[in-house]
Design an enzyme around this catalytic site. Structure first.
Site, PDB file in Angstrom:
ATOM      1  N   CYS A  11       0.766  -1.311   0.127  1.00 40.95           N
ATOM      2  CA  CYS A  11      -0.012  -0.027  -0.126  1.00 40.95           C
ATOM      3  C   CYS A  11       1.091   1.356  -0.045  1.00 40.95           C
ATOM      4  CB  CYS A  11      -0.987  -0.009   1.099  1.00 40.95           C
ATOM      5  SG  CYS A  11      -0.308  -0.041   2.829  1.00 40.95           S
ATOM      6  N   ASN A  14       2.247   1.396   4.458  1.00 46.04           N
ATOM      7  CA  ASN A  14       2.497   0.151   5.108  1.00 46.04           C
ATOM      8  C   ASN A  14       2.177   0.220   6.490  1.00 46.04           C
ATOM      9  OD1 ASN A  14       5.362  -1.906   5.697  1.00 46.04           O
ATOM     10  ND2 ASN A  14       3.375  -2.550   5.262  1.00 46.04           N
ATOM     11  N   CYS A  16      -1.459   0.635   7.227  1.00 48.13           N
ATOM     12  CA  CYS A  16      -2.968   0.402   7.223  1.00 48.13           C
ATOM     13  C   CYS A  16      -3.500  -0.739   6.762  1.00 48.13           C
ATOM     14  CB  CYS A  16      -3.696   1.561   7.217  1.00 48.13           C
ATOM     15  SG  CYS A  16      -3.451   3.319   7.931  1.00 48.13           S
ATOM     16  N   ARG A  17      -3.475  -0.568   5.568  1.00 51.97           N
ATOM     17  CA  ARG A  17      -4.121  -1.726   4.438  1.00 51.97           C
ATOM     18  C   ARG A  17      -2.995  -2.991   4.177  1.00 51.97           C
ATOM     19  NH1 ARG A  17      -5.150   2.216  -0.342  1.00 51.97           N
ATOM     20  NH2 ARG A  17      -3.242   3.006   0.515  1.00 51.97           N
ATOM     21  N   SER A  18      -2.075  -2.714   3.912  1.00 49.23           N
ATOM     22  CA  SER A  18      -1.068  -3.833   3.613  1.00 49.23           C
ATOM     23  C   SER A  18      -0.733  -4.770   4.782  1.00 49.23           C
ATOM     24  CB  SER A  18       0.055  -3.581   2.733  1.00 49.23           C
ATOM     25  OG  SER A  18       0.821  -2.542   3.135  1.00 49.23           O
TER      26      SER A  18
HETATM   27  P1  4NP Z   1      -1.678   2.931   4.054  1.00 48.93           P
HETATM   28  O1  4NP Z   1      -2.376   4.168   4.764  1.00 48.93           O
HETATM   29  O2  4NP Z   1      -1.213   3.223   2.682  1.00 48.93           O
HETATM   30  O3  4NP Z   1      -3.055   1.668   3.793  1.00 48.93           O
HETATM   31  O4  4NP Z   1      -0.771   2.434   5.168  1.00 48.93           O
HETATM   32  C1  4NP Z   1      -1.806   5.313   4.577  1.00 48.93           C
HETATM   33  C2  4NP Z   1      -0.910   5.741   5.647  1.00 48.93           C
HETATM   34  C3  4NP Z   1      -0.173   6.842   5.774  1.00 48.93           C
HETATM   35  C4  4NP Z   1      -0.452   7.865   4.746  1.00 48.93           C
HETATM   36  C5  4NP Z   1      -1.315   7.486   3.599  1.00 48.93           C
HETATM   37  C6  4NP Z   1      -1.980   6.319   3.677  1.00 48.93           C
HETATM   38  N1  4NP Z   1       0.229   8.933   4.789  1.00 48.93           N
HETATM   39  O5  4NP Z   1      -0.272   9.888   3.922  1.00 48.93           O
HETATM   40  O6  4NP Z   1       1.015   9.209   5.797  1.00 48.93           O
END
Ligand code: 4NP
Length: 167
Positions: A11, A14, A16-18
């Site tokens: 994602c 790294n 939340c989703r992955s």
């Molecule tokens: P992830 O979520 O891609 O599912 O881990 C996010 C985590 C952090 C950010 C964006 C999405 N960020 O902009 O810091």
């Protein structure tokens, strides 16, 4: 099996989703007694959160469903991962674009897929980024990732002719 099937979930951050996809897929693999058949990892295309734990809201949602992702520490997707992994599942089209951008000679694009292509209810084929939203977003992500990880494991059991063991 001698060589494990190497799976990576990707994602943006790294956190939340992955990490959830990694944890849920591993949980299902182990429940089928297939832990030795797989090597499972996750990463983010960005480097902002490298070394961090998963987002507290994601950890809480996972915990509510009996899954611990407490040991996760964020890492960044590396160009060498294109060679090293057999299947790379990305959470959204932006991740797809970012990963394929690293594939300079277009040698590995066949390994890289949108995770939700396997979702029986694929919506727009992307796992929505819950980071900026409220806590309902995390439960929504959990439901999507949980059902898709189940389909993914069944597909891989078929594709690699694996023999699940009763837990
Ligand atoms: P992830 O979520 O891609 O599912 O881990 C996010 C985590 C952090 C950010 C964006 C999405 N960020 O902009 O810091």
């Amino acid at each position: 099996m001698d060589t494990p099937i190497r799976i990576q979930f990707v994602c943006l951050g790294n956190i939340c989703r992955s990490p959830l996809a990694e944890g849920l897929f591993r949980e299902k693999v182990e429940a089928h007694g297939l832990g030795n058949a797989f090597e499972i990892d996750s990463s983010g295309t960005g480097d902002w959160h490298v070394g961090s734990k998963a987002d507290g809201r994601m950890r809480k949602t996972a915990r509510k469903h009996g899954l611990s992702i407490e040991d996760h520490r964020a890492s960044q997707f590396q160009p060498a991962d294109l060679e090293a992994y057999d299947h790379i599942f990305v959470m959204d089209k932006s991740n797809l674009n970012d990963v394929l951008y690293l594939d300079e000679n277009d040698a590995y694009s066949g390994k890289v897929r949108l995770f939700r292509e396997l979702d029986p209810e694929p919506g727009n084929y992307q796992v929505p980024d819950p980071y900026q939203g409220g806590k309902e977003g995390f439960e929504h992500v959990y439901q999507i990732v949980n059902r898709t990880a189940e389909v993914l494991l069944n597909r891989l059991i078929d594709e690699y002719d694996l023999t699940p063991q009763a837990a």
